[in-house]
Design a protein around this motif. Structure first.
Motif, PDB file in Angstrom:
ATOM      1  N   MET A   1       0.850  -1.173   0.000  1.00  0.00           N
ATOM      2  CA  MET A   1       0.000   0.000   0.000  1.00  0.00           C
ATOM      3  C   MET A   1       0.899   1.241   0.000  1.00  0.00           C
ATOM      4  O   MET A   1       1.841   1.319   0.781  1.00  0.00           O
ATOM      5  N   SER A   2       0.573   2.149  -0.859  1.00  0.00           N
ATOM      6  CA  SER A   2       1.367   3.360  -0.982  1.00  0.00           C
ATOM      7  C   SER A   2       1.202   4.238   0.255  1.00  0.00           C
ATOM      8  O   SER A   2       0.120   4.368   0.802  1.00  0.00           O
ATOM      9  N   ARG A   3       2.314   4.852   0.648  1.00  0.00           N
ATOM     10  CA  ARG A   3       2.282   5.757   1.790  1.00  0.00           C
ATOM     11  C   ARG A   3       2.702   7.181   1.379  1.00  0.00           C
ATOM     12  O   ARG A   3       2.983   8.013   2.206  1.00  0.00           O
ATOM     13  N   THR A   4       2.761   7.420   0.072  1.00  0.00           N
ATOM     14  CA  THR A   4       3.117   8.750  -0.412  1.00  0.00           C
ATOM     15  C   THR A   4       1.892   9.662  -0.344  1.00  0.00           C
ATOM     16  O   THR A   4       0.751   9.189  -0.325  1.00  0.00           O
ATOM     17  N   ASP A   5       2.127  10.969  -0.321  1.00  0.00           N
ATOM     18  CA  ASP A   5       1.014  11.924  -0.282  1.00  0.00           C
ATOM     19  C   ASP A   5       0.152  11.820  -1.541  1.00  0.00           C
ATOM     20  O   ASP A   5      -1.064  11.883  -1.484  1.00  0.00           O
ATOM     21  N   LYS A   6       0.797  11.644  -2.679  1.00  0.00           N
ATOM     22  CA  LYS A   6       0.080  11.618  -3.949  1.00  0.00           C
ATOM     23  C   LYS A   6      -0.822  10.385  -4.083  1.00  0.00           C
ATOM     24  O   LYS A   6      -1.934  10.482  -4.593  1.00  0.00           O
ATOM     25  N   ASN A   7      -0.357   9.227  -3.615  1.00  0.00           N
ATOM     26  CA  ASN A   7      -1.116   7.980  -3.790  1.00  0.00           C
ATOM     27  C   ASN A   7      -1.400   7.286  -2.460  1.00  0.00           C
ATOM     28  O   ASN A   7      -1.433   6.063  -2.384  1.00  0.00           O
ATOM     29  N   SER A   8      -1.601   8.051  -1.432  1.00  0.00           N
ATOM     30  CA  SER A   8      -1.791   7.491  -0.099  1.00  0.00           C
ATOM     31  C   SER A   8      -2.936   6.481  -0.064  1.00  0.00           C
ATOM     32  O   SER A   8      -4.052   6.757  -0.499  1.00  0.00           O
ATOM     33  N   GLY A   9      -2.640   5.285   0.441  1.00  0.00           N
ATOM     34  CA  GLY A   9      -3.654   4.247   0.581  1.00  0.00           C
ATOM     35  C   GLY A   9      -3.889   3.421  -0.667  1.00  0.00           C
ATOM     36  O   GLY A   9      -4.594   2.423  -0.621  1.00  0.00           O
ATOM     37  N   GLN A  10      -3.299   3.837  -1.783  1.00  0.00           N
ATOM     38  CA  GLN A  10      -3.488   3.098  -3.036  1.00  0.00           C
ATOM     39  C   GLN A  10      -2.696   1.783  -2.966  1.00  0.00           C
ATOM     40  O   GLN A  10      -1.527   1.767  -2.622  1.00  0.00           O
ATOM     41  N   LYS A  11      -3.368   0.686  -3.316  1.00  0.00           N
ATOM     42  CA  LYS A  11      -2.703  -0.617  -3.270  1.00  0.00           C
ATOM     43  C   LYS A  11      -2.007  -0.893  -4.603  1.00  0.00           C
ATOM     44  O   LYS A  11      -2.434  -0.422  -5.650  1.00  0.00           O
ATOM     45  N   PHE A  12      -0.919  -1.668  -4.520  1.00  0.00           N
ATOM     46  CA  PHE A  12      -0.184  -2.045  -5.725  1.00  0.00           C
ATOM     47  C   PHE A  12       0.525  -3.369  -5.481  1.00  0.00           C
ATOM     48  O   PHE A  12       0.666  -3.819  -4.355  1.00  0.00           O
ATOM     49  N   TYR A  13       0.929  -4.001  -6.580  1.00  0.00           N
ATOM     50  CA  TYR A  13       1.755  -5.193  -6.527  1.00  0.00           C
ATOM     51  C   TYR A  13       3.113  -4.831  -7.090  1.00  0.00           C
ATOM     52  O   TYR A  13       3.211  -4.100  -8.068  1.00  0.00           O
ATOM     53  N   ASN A  14       4.167  -5.366  -6.457  1.00  0.00           N
ATOM     54  CA  ASN A  14       5.490  -5.153  -7.030  1.00  0.00           C
ATOM     55  C   ASN A  14       6.410  -6.298  -6.647  1.00  0.00           C
ATOM     56  O   ASN A  14       6.121  -7.075  -5.744  1.00  0.00           O
ATOM     57  N   CYS A  15       7.476  -6.405  -7.375  1.00  0.00           N
ATOM     58  CA  CYS A  15       8.493  -7.408  -7.131  1.00  0.00           C
ATOM     59  C   CYS A  15       9.817  -6.791  -7.513  1.00  0.00           C
ATOM     60  O   CYS A  15       9.975  -6.294  -8.621  1.00  0.00           O
ATOM     61  N   THR A  16      10.766  -6.809  -6.610  1.00  0.00           N
ATOM     62  CA  THR A  16      12.074  -6.248  -6.906  1.00  0.00           C
ATOM     63  C   THR A  16      13.167  -7.293  -6.736  1.00  0.00           C
ATOM     64  O   THR A  16      14.319  -6.976  -6.523  1.00  0.00           O
TER      65      THR A  16
END
Length: 116
Positions: A1-16
Motif C-alpha cells: 500500500m502506498s504511503r506517499t502523499d500523492k497515492n496514499s492508501g493506493q494498493k499495488f503489486y510489485n516485485c524487486t
C-alpha cells in the motif's frame, strides 16, 4: 500500500527480486474500482511468469526445493521416531493396566479371605 502523499492508501503489486541483475522488476497499481480478487489472480500470474523467466530465480527455487525436500525427509524421520515411541508407550500402558487389574483381583481375594 502506498504511503506517499500523492497515492496514499493506493494498493499495488510489485516485485524487486534480483532487479539489479536483470531479475523481476514488476509493478502494477490496483485500480480502486477493480474487484481485488480477480486482479490478484492476474497480478500473481504475471509476477510468477516474470520470476520463472529469470535463471537466477530458477536456480534459487531449485535450491529451496531441494532444501525443503531434505527438511521433509528429516521431519518424516522424526515423525517415525515419535510413532515408535508412542507404540512403545501404548504397550507399556497396556502392561501396567494388566498388572493393576491383577493387583485389584488379589486385593479383593485377600479381603474375601479375611472376611471369612
Amino acid at each position: 500500500m502506498s504511503r506517499t502523499d500523492k497515492n496514499s492508501g493506493q494498493k499495488f503489486y510489485n516485485c524487486t527480486v534480483g532487479k539489479d541483475n536483470g531479475g523481476c522488476s514488476y509493478f502494477k497499481w490496483i485500480p480502486f474500482d477493480f474487484e481485488e480478487s480477480k486482479f490478484q489472480g492476474v497480478a500473481k500470474f504475471e509476477m510468477l511468469e516474470r520470476l520463472r523467466e529469470s535463471k537466477e530465480n530458477k536456480d534459487l527455487l531449485m535450491t529451496l526445493y531441494r532444501e525443503s525436500e531434505h527438511k521433509i525427509d528429516h521431519l518424516k524421520g522424526l515423525l517415525k521416531d515419535v510413532e515408535i515411541e508412542r507404540d512403545q508407550l501404548k504397550h507399556r500402558l497396556a502392561m501396567v493396566e494388566e498388572k493393576e487389574k491383577g493387583l485389584k483381583i488379589m486385593v479383593y481375594d485377600l479381603l474375601l479371605v479375611l472376611a471369612f
